[in-house]
Write a protein that holds these residues in place. Structure first.
Motif, PDB file in Angstrom:
ATOM      1  N   GLY A  52     -13.790   9.889  -6.831  1.00  0.00           N
ATOM      2  CA  GLY A  52     -13.370  10.091  -5.453  1.00  0.00           C
ATOM      3  C   GLY A  52     -12.759   8.882  -4.790  1.00  0.00           C
ATOM      4  O   GLY A  52     -12.303   8.980  -3.642  1.00  0.00           O
ATOM      5  N   ASP A  53     -12.727   7.736  -5.472  1.00  0.00           N
ATOM      6  CA  ASP A  53     -12.150   6.529  -4.877  1.00  0.00           C
ATOM      7  C   ASP A  53     -10.630   6.581  -4.994  1.00  0.00           C
ATOM      8  O   ASP A  53     -10.083   6.587  -6.097  1.00  0.00           O
ATOM      9  N   ASN A  54      -9.952   6.619  -3.856  1.00  0.00           N
ATOM     10  CA  ASN A  54      -8.491   6.671  -3.848  1.00  0.00           C
ATOM     11  C   ASN A  54      -7.846   5.327  -3.484  1.00  0.00           C
ATOM     12  O   ASN A  54      -6.624   5.228  -3.451  1.00  0.00           O
ATOM     13  N   ASP A  55      -8.661   4.300  -3.210  1.00  0.00           N
ATOM     14  CA  ASP A  55      -8.113   2.991  -2.858  1.00  0.00           C
ATOM     15  C   ASP A  55      -7.888   2.190  -4.136  1.00  0.00           C
ATOM     16  O   ASP A  55      -8.531   1.162  -4.372  1.00  0.00           O
ATOM     17  N   LEU A  56      -6.970   2.681  -4.950  1.00  0.00           N
ATOM     18  CA  LEU A  56      -6.764   2.046  -6.247  1.00  0.00           C
ATOM     19  C   LEU A  56      -5.897   0.802  -6.141  1.00  0.00           C
ATOM     20  O   LEU A  56      -5.920  -0.041  -7.036  1.00  0.00           O
ATOM     21  N   GLY A  57      -5.124   0.699  -5.073  1.00  0.00           N
ATOM     22  CA  GLY A  57      -4.314  -0.504  -4.878  1.00  0.00           C
ATOM     23  C   GLY A  57      -5.189  -1.741  -4.841  1.00  0.00           C
ATOM     24  O   GLY A  57      -4.868  -2.776  -5.442  1.00  0.00           O
ATOM     25  N   GLY A  66       0.535  -8.742 -15.228  1.00  0.00           N
ATOM     26  CA  GLY A  66       0.824  -7.843 -16.336  1.00  0.00           C
ATOM     27  C   GLY A  66       1.139  -6.437 -15.896  1.00  0.00           C
ATOM     28  O   GLY A  66       1.347  -6.140 -14.708  1.00  0.00           O
ATOM     29  N   THR A  67       1.166  -5.546 -16.855  1.00  0.00           N
ATOM     30  CA  THR A  67       1.497  -4.143 -16.617  1.00  0.00           C
ATOM     31  C   THR A  67       0.379  -3.454 -15.848  1.00  0.00           C
ATOM     32  O   THR A  67      -0.807  -3.677 -16.116  1.00  0.00           O
ATOM     33  N   ARG A  68       0.745  -2.578 -14.907  1.00  0.00           N
ATOM     34  CA  ARG A  68      -0.242  -1.847 -14.112  1.00  0.00           C
ATOM     35  C   ARG A  68      -0.116  -0.368 -14.442  1.00  0.00           C
ATOM     36  O   ARG A  68       0.908   0.257 -14.173  1.00  0.00           O
ATOM     37  N   VAL A  69      -1.170   0.190 -15.047  1.00  0.00           N
ATOM     38  CA  VAL A  69      -1.127   1.560 -15.558  1.00  0.00           C
ATOM     39  C   VAL A  69      -2.294   2.349 -14.986  1.00  0.00           C
ATOM     40  O   VAL A  69      -3.436   1.869 -14.973  1.00  0.00           O
ATOM     41  N   GLU A  91       4.504   1.573  -5.578  1.00  0.00           N
ATOM     42  CA  GLU A  91       5.428   0.442  -5.492  1.00  0.00           C
ATOM     43  C   GLU A  91       5.086  -0.621  -6.523  1.00  0.00           C
ATOM     44  O   GLU A  91       5.948  -1.331  -6.998  1.00  0.00           O
ATOM     45  N   GLY A  92       3.798  -0.722  -6.892  1.00  0.00           N
ATOM     46  CA  GLY A  92       3.411  -1.721  -7.876  1.00  0.00           C
ATOM     47  C   GLY A  92       2.966  -1.128  -9.194  1.00  0.00           C
ATOM     48  O   GLY A  92       2.529  -1.852 -10.080  1.00  0.00           O
ATOM     49  N   LEU A  93       3.040   0.189  -9.332  1.00  0.00           N
ATOM     50  CA  LEU A  93       2.587   0.858 -10.538  1.00  0.00           C
ATOM     51  C   LEU A  93       3.711   0.895 -11.563  1.00  0.00           C
ATOM     52  O   LEU A  93       4.863   1.169 -11.236  1.00  0.00           O
ATOM     53  N   GLU A 306      11.177  -3.826 -12.215  1.00  0.00           N
ATOM     54  CA  GLU A 306      11.175  -5.287 -12.222  1.00  0.00           C
ATOM     55  C   GLU A 306      12.448  -5.848 -11.591  1.00  0.00           C
ATOM     56  O   GLU A 306      12.402  -6.858 -10.875  1.00  0.00           O
ATOM     57  N   LEU A 307      13.582  -5.217 -11.848  1.00  0.00           N
ATOM     58  CA  LEU A 307      14.836  -5.680 -11.241  1.00  0.00           C
ATOM     59  C   LEU A 307      14.807  -5.490  -9.726  1.00  0.00           C
ATOM     60  O   LEU A 307      15.361  -6.306  -8.979  1.00  0.00           O
ATOM     61  N   ARG A 308      14.151  -4.415  -9.286  1.00  0.00           N
ATOM     62  CA  ARG A 308      14.034  -4.195  -7.840  1.00  0.00           C
ATOM     63  C   ARG A 308      13.128  -5.250  -7.206  1.00  0.00           C
ATOM     64  O   ARG A 308      13.424  -5.776  -6.136  1.00  0.00           O
ATOM     65  N   ARG A 309      12.021  -5.568  -7.878  1.00  0.00           N
ATOM     66  CA  ARG A 309      11.116  -6.600  -7.355  1.00  0.00           C
ATOM     67  C   ARG A 309      11.824  -7.947  -7.237  1.00  0.00           C
ATOM     68  O   ARG A 309      11.535  -8.741  -6.334  1.00  0.00           O
ATOM     69  N   ALA A 310      12.746  -8.204  -8.164  1.00  0.00           N
ATOM     70  CA  ALA A 310      13.466  -9.484  -8.157  1.00  0.00           C
ATOM     71  C   ALA A 310      14.604  -9.496  -7.145  1.00  0.00           C
ATOM     72  O   ALA A 310      15.273 -10.525  -6.983  1.00  0.00           O
TER      73      ALA A 310
END
Length: 396
Positions: A52-57, A66-69, A91-93, A306-310
């Motif tokens: 039930g925890d939705n605060d995964l950020g 590293g990679t966020r999956v 946005e960060g996934l 990654e290109l968008r983040r940069a």
């Protein structure tokens, strides 16, 4: 935030990425101990979220780098889909894994599951069966309850792995096949004779190996190509005609050469080239870039993030969504792209007495790549220039 965390040897600082797990009906963190240890051995952090925890950020922020999956199993897969499609966390996934996805109607739960019947539906692994049988915290009977409705939003434009058992009696595989066929950013891996708890079934090692391969594809651009060479065991068969001579190809080094161009960088430059060639007035979808430039879609989707983040590209969601250059192509250098996807132009495994030499080489390469704009590279690639021209600033 989390019920359990498994870290790679050396701790979070040595992690190749973080996999947040959303468990399914009746499950808790202890159910994923074997998977957590296996992925940690491969260098990944595994954190199982509370039911039930939705605060995964916040959970991802606790283990950055590293990679966020996001990985969901059973109804956790439905939650993962809904969260990835509808929250700012995307946005960060970097990727999504949906295991045992129950694409069934809300009112079609499995009735009257005895413990023996539930075990038979979940797993054929004797070790996991014993673990569930002796677990006082396991939620027996919850698997018979109705599954939540399938999210109304389509799967997000992220690399997505669908892991499913071929003989899953709780969530039939055919609707999942249909889902995978309709969304080109998804990869379907069906485990032969697999049951519902595909990550904890008798072939859990194969499922974990496929998961690790997916993580490597997303994080490092590693792609295993199929072997398409014809094979025959008939000694009397007529040998095939000799193939036409092919251009001589460079010998493939066993290890990375001092100057090594990775698949990730090659794909990123191809993607940028496609945006350079576009008119810039309408966003270009990943599917179109993938087809035009021959880039694996799963790798491309992650690279575009990654290109968008940069700050090299911008994006727009929705049916009319896609990507376009954030700056004029004459203002983006090849070095900008290198730093966006590789972090730096040159890296050393350790400092030594000759480190100055490699640092100087890195500075020389950086000056050279800073002298080439993506506009100039594309002009040469397409033949717009009569011959290879020097970069805008000569390397001394």
């Amino acid at each position: 935030m989390s019920e359990a965390v498994w870290l790679p040897e050396g701790g979070a600082a040595r992690s190749r990425g973080t996999v947040v797990v959303l468990p399914g009906r009746g499950e808790h963190a202890g159910v994923y101990q074997r998977l957590g240890r296996r992925l940690a051995a491969d260098g990944y952090t595994v954190a199982v979220a509370r039911q039930g925890d939705n605060d995964l950020g916040a959970l991802f922020e606790a283990y950055p780098g590293g990679t966020r999956v996001l990985l969901g199993a059973d109804t956790g897969a439905l939650r993962a889909w809904a969260l990835a499609a509808g929250t700012p966390m995307t946005e960060g996934l970097d990727a999504l894994v949906l295991a045992g996805l129950p694409l069934i109607a809300r009112d079609s739960g499995v009735p009257e599951l005895t413990r023996d019947a539930e075990l038979a539906a979940r797993t054929a692994c004797p070790v996991h069966r014993a673990l569930l049988t002796d677990d006082p915290h396991f939620g027996w009977g919850e698997l018979a309850g109705p599954a939540p409705a399938t999210p109304s939003a389509p799967p997000p434009a992220l690399p997505t792995l669908l892991l499913h058992g071929e003989t899953d009696p709780i969530a039939p595989v055919e609707p999942v096949r249909t889902l995978a066929a309709a969304h080109p950013n998804t990869t379907l891996a069906v485990v032969k004779d697999g049951l519902h708890d595909v990550l904890n079934d008798q072939f859990h090692r194969s499922a974990a190996a496929r998961l690790v391969l997916f993580l490597e594809e997303v994080g490092k651009g590693a792609v295993v190509l199929p072997d398409t060479a014809p094979a025959t065991t008939d000694a009397t068969a007529t040998p095939p005609a000799a193939p036409s001579p092919e251009p001589i190809r460079p010998v493939r080094a066993r290890r990375a050469a001092p100057l090594h161009v990775s698949a990730r960088l090659d794909y990123a430059l191809r993607a940028i080239a496609e945006l350079v060639s576009a008119d810039g007035t309408t966003p270009v979808r990943c599917e179109a870039i993938s087809r035009a430039r021959g880039i694996p879609l799963n790798s491309l989707v992650n690279l575009m993030v990654e290109l968008r983040r940069a700050g090299l590209v911008r994006s727009q969601r929705g049916c009319e969504g896609g990507y376009w250059l954030a700056r004029p192509s004459s203002a983006i250098t090849v070095a900008d792209v290198v730093r966006a996807v590789e972090g730096e132009v040159v890296s050393l495994h350790a400092d030594g007495p000759d480190s100055w030499l490699w640092h100087q080489l890195g500075q020389t390469v950086a000056r050279f790549l800073d002298g080439w704009t993506v506009e100039g590279v594309e002009a040469n690639r397409t033949g717009a220039a009569a011959e290879r021209t020097r970069p805008r600033e000569a390397v001394r």
